[in-house]
Every structure is written in C-alpha cells, then in structure tokens.
Design a protein around this motif. Structure first.
Motif, PDB file in Angstrom:
ATOM      1  N   VAL A 176      -7.551  -9.531   7.759  1.00 39.05           N
ATOM      2  CA  VAL A 176      -6.802  -9.150   6.543  1.00 39.05           C
ATOM      3  C   VAL A 176      -7.014 -10.141   5.406  1.00 39.05           C
ATOM      4  O   VAL A 176      -6.824  -9.805   4.230  1.00 39.05           O
ATOM      5  CB  VAL A 176      -5.300  -8.911   6.831  1.00 39.05           C
ATOM      6  N   GLY A 177      -7.447 -11.355   5.719  1.00 35.16           N
ATOM      7  CA  GLY A 177      -7.773 -12.318   4.665  1.00 35.16           C
ATOM      8  C   GLY A 177      -8.863 -11.802   3.727  1.00 35.16           C
ATOM      9  O   GLY A 177      -8.972 -12.244   2.587  1.00 35.16           O
ATOM     10  N   PRO A 225     -11.810  -8.484  -2.309  1.00 38.76           N
ATOM     11  CA  PRO A 225     -11.089  -7.197  -2.389  1.00 38.76           C
ATOM     12  C   PRO A 225     -12.022  -6.021  -2.666  1.00 38.76           C
ATOM     13  O   PRO A 225     -11.709  -4.890  -2.300  1.00 38.76           O
ATOM     14  CB  PRO A 225     -10.100  -7.421  -3.546  1.00 38.76           C
ATOM     15  N   GLU A 226     -13.193  -6.284  -3.242  1.00 38.42           N
ATOM     16  CA  GLU A 226     -14.127  -5.194  -3.544  1.00 38.42           C
ATOM     17  C   GLU A 226     -14.603  -4.496  -2.272  1.00 38.42           C
ATOM     18  O   GLU A 226     -14.856  -3.291  -2.279  1.00 38.42           O
ATOM     19  CB  GLU A 226     -15.356  -5.745  -4.298  1.00 38.42           C
ATOM     20  N   VAL A 227     -14.757  -5.280  -1.206  1.00 41.01           N
ATOM     21  CA  VAL A 227     -15.246  -4.692   0.044  1.00 41.01           C
ATOM     22  C   VAL A 227     -14.164  -3.795   0.649  1.00 41.01           C
ATOM     23  O   VAL A 227     -14.432  -2.673   1.082  1.00 41.01           O
ATOM     24  CB  VAL A 227     -15.667  -5.801   1.044  1.00 41.01           C
ATOM     25  N   VAL A 228     -12.938  -4.284   0.629  1.00 39.55           N
ATOM     26  CA  VAL A 228     -11.823  -3.490   1.169  1.00 39.55           C
ATOM     27  C   VAL A 228     -11.639  -2.228   0.324  1.00 39.55           C
ATOM     28  O   VAL A 228     -11.449  -1.124   0.859  1.00 39.55           O
ATOM     29  CB  VAL A 228     -10.537  -4.347   1.209  1.00 39.55           C
ATOM     30  N   ARG A 231      -7.109 -19.482   1.102  1.00 36.74           N
ATOM     31  CA  ARG A 231      -7.035 -18.017   1.037  1.00 36.74           C
ATOM     32  C   ARG A 231      -6.821 -17.619  -0.421  1.00 36.74           C
ATOM     33  O   ARG A 231      -5.734 -17.777  -0.975  1.00 36.74           O
ATOM     34  CB  ARG A 231      -5.875 -17.537   1.903  1.00 36.74           C
ATOM     35  N   ARG A 232      -7.861 -17.115  -1.037  1.00 42.45           N
ATOM     36  CA  ARG A 232      -7.875 -16.847  -2.477  1.00 42.45           C
ATOM     37  C   ARG A 232      -9.023 -15.897  -2.770  1.00 42.45           C
ATOM     38  O   ARG A 232      -9.857 -15.640  -1.906  1.00 42.45           O
ATOM     39  CB  ARG A 232      -8.113 -18.161  -3.221  1.00 42.45           C
ATOM     40  N   GLU A 233      -9.081 -15.402  -4.002  1.00 41.70           N
ATOM     41  CA  GLU A 233     -10.207 -14.537  -4.344  1.00 41.70           C
ATOM     42  C   GLU A 233     -11.490 -15.369  -4.374  1.00 41.70           C
ATOM     43  O   GLU A 233     -11.510 -16.484  -4.875  1.00 41.70           O
ATOM     44  CB  GLU A 233      -9.979 -13.845  -5.692  1.00 41.70           C
ATOM     45  N   LYS A 284     -21.056 -18.357  -5.758  1.00 41.61           N
ATOM     46  CA  LYS A 284     -20.097 -17.282  -6.012  1.00 41.61           C
ATOM     47  C   LYS A 284     -20.416 -16.049  -5.180  1.00 41.61           C
ATOM     48  O   LYS A 284     -21.567 -15.814  -4.838  1.00 41.61           O
ATOM     49  CB  LYS A 284     -20.152 -16.888  -7.488  1.00 41.61           C
ATOM     50  N   TRP A 285     -19.385 -15.262  -4.962  1.00 40.12           N
ATOM     51  CA  TRP A 285     -19.586 -13.991  -4.276  1.00 40.12           C
ATOM     52  C   TRP A 285     -20.267 -13.002  -5.220  1.00 40.12           C
ATOM     53  O   TRP A 285     -19.974 -12.981  -6.420  1.00 40.12           O
ATOM     54  CB  TRP A 285     -18.240 -13.400  -3.839  1.00 40.12           C
ATOM     55  N   SER A 286     -21.170 -12.207  -4.700  1.00 40.90           N
ATOM     56  CA  SER A 286     -21.597 -11.021  -5.445  1.00 40.90           C
ATOM     57  C   SER A 286     -22.205 -10.007  -4.489  1.00 40.90           C
ATOM     58  O   SER A 286     -22.750 -10.367  -3.445  1.00 40.90           O
ATOM     59  CB  SER A 286     -22.567 -11.376  -6.572  1.00 40.90           C
TER      60      SER A 286
END
Lengths: 294, 309
Positions: free
Chosen positions: A95-96, A102-105, B13-15, B23-25
């Motif tokens: 759930v983390g 959040p884009e994947v969820v 636990r954060r964006e 960075k995420w992409s």
C-alpha cells in the motif's frame, strides 16, 4: 490457528473427489483471476531479526532496481496485455505504493481492478510484530487503499508472505473476505478463525511468475505453456464435476513484463480468454459466488 | 523476537522514491527518443572481459563466476581464462563478420595482461568500458570511502595506461555499488554507469551520472549459466524481446512509442564455447537483417540519447 500445535488447525480435510456442485456465472467451469503484485521495496529498510531484506549491504542495486523496473517500465506492458484480453486485475498491493508512485495505482483503478493488501512494503515483514503493530498495518492498509482507490479492501496476501499466528484471526475481525496465503486447494475453502468467517482463495505459488522464472528457471515460452496446461486441466475438471475450479495467475511486472517474456505471455492469456469455459473474474466476486452457495 | 516500534514507522513514505538518486518517471510517457536513420531498436552488445585471480579475497564479497573449490581451483581459474584466450576471439570474429561494433566492459588487469586482445578490440572499433581492476575488486557500502575511491582511480588509470583509452562508462562487478559510488564515478569524469536495471532507456541521476541499462535478465549468465537454457533457447529469447520492442516502438495504447533498447550482455567463457557460438552468430545475422535494428556500442547509444535531452 492453534499456535504451537503440529497441525495449525487452519481448515478441515476435504477430499477433492465428490465435492459439492458449484456453478460459476453463465455456466463457466473455471474462474480465472489475474493477480498482479504492485509492490514497493525500500532501498534501506530497517532490519527484521527474522528475515534479511537484501542479500547485499544497502543499497543492493540489482535487488532494488530489478523490482523498480515494474514501476518505470513493465507495469504498463503487463496491464495492457491483461486489458486487451479482458482480464481485470485483483491487485496484491504494497500500500506504500499509493504514496510513492500514485500513477501506477491510478492506472489499475482506471482499468477497473480490485485491490487488496500485500502489507505496507514488501520489505517490512510481519514476523515478530506485536498485536498492536499488526493491527496498525491492517488499519493502515484499509485507510490507504480507501483514500487512493475508493475501495474497502477485502483481501490479504501477507507482505513477502510473512505471517504471525494471529494474522488470519485479525483479518476476520476486520471483516476481510479472503486470504491468499494458503495453498492447500484448487477451490475456495473456509478458513477456521476465532470469530466471524474468512475464505481462502487459491492464489498459486506453482504458476506464480516468480516460481516460473526464478525458481524453475523457465523461458517465457515454457511459462506460457505451463499456464495453458494448468488452465486446461482445471477447466476440464470443473466441467466434468460441475464443481467450479479456480485458477490464479500471480504476476510481477518486473518478471512477466520483461521484453523476452511478455509476448509469449500474451499468447497464453489470449488462449485462455478465448476458451468459453473461462470466467474472467476478480478475487472478491469469486469468493462471493462461492460464499452464496454455502 | 519482538520488533521496535520504529518498525511500523515510515520516515521515507512520500511521493517519489525513498531515496534521492534519481526521479521517478514512466518510460512510456517520456518524450520519444529517435535513433539514427529511423531505426527503432538500439541493440547493445556488451562483452565482459574478466580476470579472476585464483586467490579470491571476498572483500566485500565474492564475484559471480569466481573460484568455487578449495585452493587451488584450477577448474574455475582455467575455465574463466578460456574465455579470454579462446571464446572472446570467436566473438570478435562473429562481430566482424556482421560488421557490428560492441562494448567491452574490461577489468584493468585484462588490459594489462592480454595486450593482443585489447589491440584487437580497439582495431575493430569497439568501445572499452571500465569494469574495475579485476574480479576481486567488488564494491558495497562496507568498503571504506577512501578504498572505493582508490579502486576506481586505479581501475581507470591502469586501463588507460594499458589501452590508451579513457572510458566514459563504468560497469561495477555484479553491478554492485555503495551509497557513494554514483558520486565517485562523476568525480572521476565518468559519464555513465550500467549498473541499475530498473529501466530500458538511459536516464539521468540527480548528480548528472547517466544509467545506460544493461538488463541482467537478458544476459547469457542469467539465461544460460543460471537458468540453464541452451544457447539456441537464449537466442530465441533475444528474438522474442526484439520483436516486442520493435512493436512497442511504434506506439500503442500505453505509449507513444519511440526508440527502444535491447542490451545483450555476453560472457566469453559462456557464449564463446564451440557449441554455443553458432547461436550468437545466427542471432547477429538475423538482427542485422532487421530493418528496425541499430546495432551500436553503449557510448554511441548514450551520445545519441544525450543530445536529444
């Protein structure tokens, strides 16, 4: 379960021969559910004395980045192949991930997938947790998934398959419908819990892509053949006995979504989707139909 | 054993990630990259040139492929050396036959010990990537910072002295890094690393280092040595991968498409055996005939990607 007993007392023995009739919707004989694991592994998790998270001192670059492939590349390959052949996902979710990516969820939500909890992270193990800690991860899971998807979770697959003797009782107490942690059957079965009720839905280790690739070392084509054989047998048996069977296809995008595997996997999924005996279902609805027939 | 209360607390636990390296992409949502001449799949052949001392040191860990039996392990020492004496020459011939260029991730000790080999690699226009000093020189966070810095300095200076080449790329042994490695690599002027396997296109770290993905799953070590498939089975997987990537590059429901990469990581003592090399030769023949294929060394792929960022 009966803590410390040689037989944990999870369920009664129930022979496969002469099972009660069970009709899946529209006369289908095998319920097929696809369970993508949408996971987050931490790069530097705290130590759990009962199990090590990573083989190497942190950062374990290959261990971490191998799994991160799901959330940057392969999730969309896997999800698109599923959608193309009409299979919704029933997601085993760290759930983390709702916080980190959040884009994947959201992509799963958009595709109409069901979500259940696979713990907070796949690097936080239940071994050694106090009851208070275990309640905290259950409550955290319910709240986090509600916030991110609007769904009240109904199922559980323990984080990294780590349990305590009280896990199943707590799930029933929190009104969960199903657990994916028991591998004793090809049909939905009741689990003995302290109060309320809980069903065990067949998840699968044997046709899990992790076993296929990282335990048995199959090629993508061999794994695809194995899925087709598993399906054909379960559909035959469900048809012959009138007692509907269940097949789960548990996936990890970082494995099945690799470029050399996803093509053969799509062919297997297309084969199963085209079979008129296949009920493409979500975990919750499979358990609901079974429960109503009890 | 009970757990401390911190075990169910999550300070990161954060964006975004739980670390600050990059960075995420979503690869499929990035601006599409275009490879030269309208090709859509960059095929990167990367050969590891490894020298395993017969005296493993295990500091901080023993490299995959290293000695197995009690000392002296003639069996593994000589089998690994077979790759450098025989197997790699078959690979060089195979590349030349199809006029393709590759990258060679090279232990400094190989460059020093086998100058004829390095001369042949360079004569055919292949790229040299730095790959530590020898197979005893592994890195993890347990290695003190000064020792890690010295290891990287030593790898680069010895490789340059022996080959005349100043490499742009770095491959760690077993792709294993410490918390400090990314910064130490940029400190040494390196442009890219091949260690992180989370992506299928190059991407940039926050410190400026680029990761050029060298997929472990597609390596001959994973498929042939670990999973024990035949060389023909391995080649079939490479074709399956190529087909998927070439189709994905055209765009579909989840991506606008754009250039893709197929990294093929080769080990001379694995794929250079007489009964396996034919599968590699056939694969190269097939891939060079594919109109979507751009077969190029890592440095060329990196440069092409970088100029489009």
């Amino acid at each position: 379960m009966i803590e410390g007993a040689p037989d944990p007392g999870l369920y009664d023995y129930h022979p496969y021969r002469d099972r009660p009739k069970l009709a899946w919707p529209e006369g289908k004989s095998c319920a097929v559910w696809v369970a993508p694991n949408l996971e987050y592994y931490e790069i530097d998790p705290p130590a759990n004395p009962h199990r090590k998270s990573w083989a190497k001192p942190h950062p374990d670059v290959v261990g971490y980045s191998y799994r991160d492939h799901s959330n940057r590349v392969s999730h969309w390959r896997m999800a698109d192949v599923m959608s193309r052949h009409g299979f919704p996902g029933s997601v085993s979710l760290s759930v983390g991930l709702c916080d980190h990516h959040p884009e994947v969820v959201a992509d799963g939500v958009k595709r109409g997938w069901e979500f259940f909890s696979h713990g907070i992270y796949n690097t936080r193990y239940s071994y050694g947790m106090s009851e208070e800690q275990e309640r905290a991860i259950i409550e955290d899971s319910i709240e986090t998934v509600q916030r991110a998807t609007g769904q009240r979770i109904r199922g559980w697959l323990a984080p990294a398959l780590t349990h305590t003797p009280r896990t199943l009782d707590l799930l029933a107490e929190y009104d969960f419908t199903y657990t994916c942690d028991l591998y004793h059957d090809d049909q939905v079965q009741d689990v003995k819990v302290a109060s309320g009720q809980l069903a065990s839905i067949p998840y699968s280790l044997e046709v899990n892509d992790h076993y296929g690739f990282n335990v048995y070392g199959m090629s993508g084509r061999e794994y695809a053949d194995c899925l087709i054989q598993q399906y054909e047998r379960l559909a035959d048996e469900g048809e012959r006995t009138g007692s509907g069977t269940v097949m789960c296809i548990p996936l990890h995008a970082y494995l099945i979504g690799q470029p050399h595997r996803i093509g053969p996997f799509e062919e297997a999924l297309a084969h199963i989707a085209a079979d008129p005996r296949c009920w493409k279902a979500r975990a919750g609805e499979i358990v609901d139909v079974w429960r109503a027939a009890q | 054993m009970s757990l401390p209360s911190e075990y169910t607390e999550y300070p990161h636990r954060r964006e975004g990630y739980d670390h600050d390296y990059y960075k995420w992409s979503n690869m499929h949502a990035r601006k599409p990259v275009q490879w030269p001449d309208g090709k859509s799949v960059a095929v990167w052949l990367c050969v590891s040139l490894e020298w395993f001392p017969i005296t493993p040191e295990d500091k901080p860990f023993r490299a995959p492929g290293h000695m197995v039996t009690p000392y002296p392990d003639y069996r593994h020492y000589t089998v690994r050396d077979y790759g450098n004496r025989v197997g790699v020459w078959r690979m060089l011939d195979a590349f030349k036959a199809e006029s393709v260029r590759a990258s060679f991730a090279t232990n400094a000790a190989v460059a020093e010990r086998y100058p004829e080999l390095i001369e042949a690699v360079l004569a055919d226009g292949h790229e040299i990537i730095a790959h530590s000093t020898d197979m005893n020189s592994t890195i993890t966070s347990e290695l003190p910072e000064e020792e890690e810095r010295a290891l990287i300095t030593d790898s680069l200076s010895r490789l340059e002295a022996a080959s005349g080449v100043k490499p742009q790329g770095w491959l760690s042994i077993a792709r294993s890094q410490s918390w400090r490695t990314a910064d130490l690599l940029t400190e040494h002027g390196l442009k890219y690393t091949c260690d992180w396997v989370n992506d299928e296109l190059p991407y940039c770290f926050k410190n400026g280092l680029v990761n050029l993905p060298l997929n472990t799953e597609l390596s001959d070590r994973m498929i042939v040595a670990t999973q024990q498939h035949s060389a023909e089975g391995w080649a079939q997987m490479m074709r399956d991968a190529f087909d998927w990537l070439a189709a994905e590059a055209k765009g579909n429901d989840y991506t606008a498409g754009g250039g893709r990469m197929l990294p093929i990581h080769l080990t001379p003592y694995i794929m250079g055996l007489p009964y396996r090399i034919g599968a590699l030769e056939q694969l190269l023949t097939d891939l060079t005939a594919r109109e979507e294929a751009w077969i190029a060394p890592g440095a060329d792929i990196f440069a092409e990607w970088e100029k489009q960022q």
